[in-house]
Design a protein around this motif. Structure first.
Motif, PDB file in Angstrom:
ATOM      1  N   GLY A 252      22.111  19.554  79.500  1.00  6.34           N
ATOM      2  CA  GLY A 252      22.240  18.716  80.503  1.00  6.34           C
ATOM      3  C   GLY A 252      22.562  17.462  80.003  1.00  6.34           C
ATOM      4  N   ALA A 253      21.556  16.851  79.076  1.00  6.88           N
ATOM      5  CA  ALA A 253      21.689  15.435  78.485  1.00  6.88           C
ATOM      6  C   ALA A 253      23.149  15.238  77.673  1.00  6.88           C
ATOM      7  CB  ALA A 253      20.321  14.937  77.910  1.00  6.88           C
ATOM      8  N   GLY A 254      23.372  16.569  76.904  1.00  5.92           N
ATOM      9  CA  GLY A 254      24.365  16.579  76.044  1.00  5.92           C
ATOM     10  C   GLY A 254      25.855  16.075  76.823  1.00  5.92           C
ATOM     11  N   PRO A 255      26.198  16.755  78.041  1.00  6.54           N
ATOM     12  CA  PRO A 255      27.292  16.436  78.413  1.00  6.54           C
ATOM     13  C   PRO A 255      27.423  14.854  79.107  1.00  6.54           C
ATOM     14  CG  PRO A 255      26.728  18.574  79.314  1.00  6.54           C
ATOM     15  CD  PRO A 255      25.685  18.016  78.546  1.00  6.54           C
ATOM     16  N   ARG A 256      26.302  14.533  79.492  1.00  9.22           N
ATOM     17  CA  ARG A 256      26.260  13.167  79.979  1.00  9.22           C
ATOM     18  C   ARG A 256      26.454  12.148  78.893  1.00  9.22           C
ATOM     19  NH1 ARG A 256      21.880  15.369  83.348  1.00  9.22           N
ATOM     20  NH2 ARG A 256      20.507  14.596  81.982  1.00  9.22           N
ATOM     21  N   GLN A 257      25.608  12.547  77.637  1.00 10.52           N
ATOM     22  CA  GLN A 257      25.799  11.590  76.705  1.00 10.52           C
ATOM     23  C   GLN A 257      27.264  11.533  76.139  1.00 10.52           C
ATOM     24  OE1 GLN A 257      22.669  12.785  73.957  1.00 10.52           O
ATOM     25  NE2 GLN A 257      21.075  12.271  75.202  1.00 10.52           N
ATOM     26  N   ALA A 258      27.931  12.698  76.130  1.00 17.17           N
ATOM     27  CA  ALA A 258      29.243  12.759  75.518  1.00 17.17           C
ATOM     28  C   ALA A 258      30.058  12.048  76.362  1.00 17.17           C
ATOM     29  CB  ALA A 258      29.650  14.138  75.604  1.00 17.17           C
ATOM     30  N   TRP A 259      29.981  12.140  77.628  1.00 17.57           N
ATOM     31  CA  TRP A 259      30.724  11.467  78.652  1.00 17.57           C
ATOM     32  C   TRP A 259      30.386   9.824  78.576  1.00 17.57           C
ATOM     33  CZ3 TRP A 259      35.001  11.670  81.746  1.00 17.57           C
ATOM     34  CH2 TRP A 259      34.912  10.731  82.740  1.00 17.57           C
ATOM     35  N   ALA A 260      29.287   9.472  78.345  1.00 13.36           N
ATOM     36  CA  ALA A 260      29.121   7.933  78.260  1.00 13.36           C
ATOM     37  C   ALA A 260      29.544   7.746  76.870  1.00 13.36           C
ATOM     38  CB  ALA A 260      27.371   7.757  78.395  1.00 13.36           C
ATOM     39  N   GLY A 261      29.748   8.600  75.944  1.00  8.48           N
ATOM     40  CA  GLY A 261      30.257   7.963  74.633  1.00  8.48           C
ATOM     41  C   GLY A 261      31.751   7.892  74.583  1.00  8.48           C
TER      42      GLY A 261
ATOM     43  N   PRO B 180      35.218   6.337  75.101  1.00  2.32           N
ATOM     44  CA  PRO B 180      35.773   4.959  75.484  1.00  2.32           C
ATOM     45  C   PRO B 180      36.005   4.841  77.251  1.00  2.32           C
ATOM     46  CG  PRO B 180      36.966   5.675  73.414  1.00  2.32           C
ATOM     47  CD  PRO B 180      35.940   6.873  74.146  1.00  2.32           C
ATOM     48  N   TRP B 181      36.068   3.632  77.439  1.00  6.73           N
ATOM     49  CA  TRP B 181      35.933   3.278  78.997  1.00  6.73           C
ATOM     50  C   TRP B 181      37.612   3.795  79.390  1.00  6.73           C
ATOM     51  CZ3 TRP B 181      39.572   0.241  80.965  1.00  6.73           C
ATOM     52  CH2 TRP B 181      40.203  -0.663  80.041  1.00  6.73           C
ATOM     53  N   LEU B 182      38.422   3.570  78.568  1.00  5.49           N
ATOM     54  CA  LEU B 182      39.894   3.761  78.761  1.00  5.49           C
ATOM     55  C   LEU B 182      40.180   5.260  79.237  1.00  5.49           C
ATOM     56  CD1 LEU B 182      42.874   2.558  79.142  1.00  5.49           C
ATOM     57  CD2 LEU B 182      43.115   2.923  76.832  1.00  5.49           C
ATOM     58  N   VAL B 183      39.565   6.188  78.314  1.00  4.97           N
ATOM     59  CA  VAL B 183      39.528   7.534  78.569  1.00  4.97           C
ATOM     60  C   VAL B 183      38.993   7.987  79.637  1.00  4.97           C
ATOM     61  CG1 VAL B 183      39.078   9.891  77.474  1.00  4.97           C
ATOM     62  CG2 VAL B 183      39.646   7.851  75.767  1.00  4.97           C
ATOM     63  N   ARG B 184      37.979   7.555  79.846  1.00  3.96           N
ATOM     64  CA  ARG B 184      36.996   7.669  81.222  1.00  3.96           C
ATOM     65  C   ARG B 184      37.780   7.637  82.324  1.00  3.96           C
ATOM     66  NH1 ARG B 184      31.427   5.266  80.308  1.00  3.96           N
ATOM     67  NH2 ARG B 184      32.243   3.836  79.328  1.00  3.96           N
ATOM     68  N   SER B 185      38.369   6.028  82.386  1.00  3.29           N
ATOM     69  CA  SER B 185      39.349   5.844  83.402  1.00  3.29           C
ATOM     70  C   SER B 185      40.377   6.605  83.776  1.00  3.29           C
ATOM     71  CB  SER B 185      39.657   4.384  83.464  1.00  3.29           C
ATOM     72  OG  SER B 185      38.426   3.384  83.363  1.00  3.29           O
ATOM     73  N   ALA B 186      41.113   6.967  82.531  1.00  9.84           N
ATOM     74  CA  ALA B 186      42.441   8.042  82.700  1.00  9.84           C
ATOM     75  C   ALA B 186      42.055   9.127  82.979  1.00  9.84           C
ATOM     76  CB  ALA B 186      42.897   8.085  81.163  1.00  9.84           C
ATOM     77  N   VAL B 187      40.852  10.069  82.650  1.00  6.10           N
ATOM     78  CA  VAL B 187      40.409  11.108  83.317  1.00  6.10           C
ATOM     79  C   VAL B 187      40.169  11.251  84.772  1.00  6.10           C
ATOM     80  CG1 VAL B 187      38.702  12.897  83.398  1.00  6.10           C
ATOM     81  CG2 VAL B 187      39.549  11.984  81.236  1.00  6.10           C
TER      82      VAL B 187
END
Length: 409
Positions: free
Chosen positions: A53-62, A64-71
């Motif tokens: 539960g916390a793992g995926p959220r921590q992995a997503w938050a970890g 880079p913002w550019l990767v998250r925006s691209a996804v």
């Protein structure tokens, strides 16, 4: 051993005190395993281990913002493209109905000023709509009969002139470029097969003719009802919209309708001016079949960029076959000059700012429409794009105005 009551843990006689942070027990060790305790500050259940539960959220938050925006943008793009593809496939399956609806909306926007003029004369809605439809039919039938009487005998000559122009172009290509006759024949055959899809089918041709006739009849009936009851239908839709969305929907509908009307009337005016200019140039250059070529130019004007290019190429080929390369070059110069005047002066003046689209957007829209629905798609792709752009822009501006903080008194 772990004391479930939250007590101390013993390991070989040594006592280990739990880690605390403001009264919250975070974790206790037991044989190398980490077990988080209850997060009392949030009053929730015990937090599960990493990866549950916390793992995926921590992995997503970890990330880079550019990767998250691209996804996120990629996921949104996939959803939008999939939706457009599904709508396009449905439109292709229901091609006669889709073409009838598109033609009806186009003609309704085009004839709306005529309807309003008749309504100002205090005519009933049904009579005004009927007279508008009859006005359209009179223009179409009259122009069709006139053009047919003047050019029916010349269309066979047009085909012969085009064949001669293509033969001269073929000779020029084979004598100038390192291309043999066999290679050119193979390329032409592959192109013809790709466009034509094989030999003509009489049954398929009859079915296509029946579908076209049905679409024309359906368009005329729908045109009458939209002219008669279109505004009341739109008001009915708005009455079903509640809250602030009603104002947004009303404004977006008005903007979209004005855009479609400006596009339809502007396109017809520009196509007529192009046909008049190129036809006059062909008459001055003494190129035969000037009237049929002007008619082709007028029809091609309804397909932006591509239609004008194809119509100009046909005129140049006829001039090449009939008068030689010098007159063909002069015809090409006249076509380019008329199109430049139309693109840089007439289109901004006639279309205004309501339907201005970048040429790259227009070219992509026409190509996509052609690939999805052929010639009909090429005709309707640009007005659909222009209306969609204006509607989305209007909704976005309303949202920005609503999110803007009020000005201090």
């Amino acid at each position: 051993m772990v004391d479930d009551g939250g007590g101390d843990t013993t390991d070989g006689g040594r006592r280990a005190r739990p880690a605390t942070d403001g009264g919250d027990v975070r974790a206790a060790t037991d044989g190398g395993r980490v077990r988080p305790a209850t997060d009392e500050g949030r009053g929730g259940p015990p937090v599960t281990g990493a990866g549950q539960g916390a793992g995926p959220r921590q992995a997503w938050a970890g990330l880079p913002w550019l990767v998250r925006s691209a996804v996120l943008w990629s996921a949104c793009l996939v959803v939008v493209v999939a939706g457009l593809y599904l709508v396009g496939k449905i439109a292709v399956l229901l091609a006669p109905l889709a073409i009838a609806l598109a033609a009806t909306l186009f003609l309704t926007a085009l004839l709306d000023p005529v309807l309003l003029l008749l309504r100002r004369l205090r005519l009933p809605a049904a009579l005004a709509a009927l007279l508008t439809v009859l006005f359209l039919l009179g223009i179409l039938v009259g122009v069709g009969v006139l053009v047919w009487n003047l050019t029916a005998s010349q269309f066979s000559e047009l085909s012969q002139e085009l064949d001669q122009g293509l033969q001269r172009t073929r000779d020029f290509v084979t004598s100038t470029l390192p291309v043999t006759d066999d290679q050119l024949d193979k390329l032409i055959r592959q192109t013809r097969d790709g466009l034509g899809g094989g030999a003509p089918d009489p049954v398929g041709g009859a079915r296509t003719a029946a579908e076209v006739a049905g679409s024309v009849l359906l368009s005329l009936v729908l045109l009458f009802f939209l002219l008669k009851d279109g505004r009341s239908m739109w008001h009915w839709v708005l009455r079903r919209t509640t809250g602030p969305n009603r104002d947004v929907a009303a404004e977006a509908g008005r903007v979209g309708w004005r855009t479609l009307g400006a596009y339809s009337r502007g396109t017809m005016i520009i196509a007529a001016i192009d046909a008049l200019g190129i036809g006059l140039a062909l008459v001055l250059l003494r190129v035969p079949l000037a009237l049929p070529l002007a008619l082709i130019t007028f029809l091609g004007g309804f397909v932006p960029i591509i239609g004008a290019t194809v119509a100009g190429a046909v005129a140049v080929l006829v001039a090449l076959a009939a008068k030689g390369p010098t007159v063909a070059l002069l015809t090409l110069a006249a076509v380019i000059a008329v199109q430049q005047i139309e693109g840089n002066l007439l289109e901004p003046l006639v279309m205004k700012r309501q339907v201005q689209l970048h040429p790259a957007v227009v070219l992509v829209a026409v190509t996509a429409g052609t690939l999805i629905a052929g010639i009909a798609g090429a005709f309707v792709s640009v007005p659909i794009t222009a209306v969609a752009y204006r509607v989305i822009d209007t909704v976005q501006r309303h949202r920005q105005a609503a999110a803007r903080p009020p000005a201090p008194a």
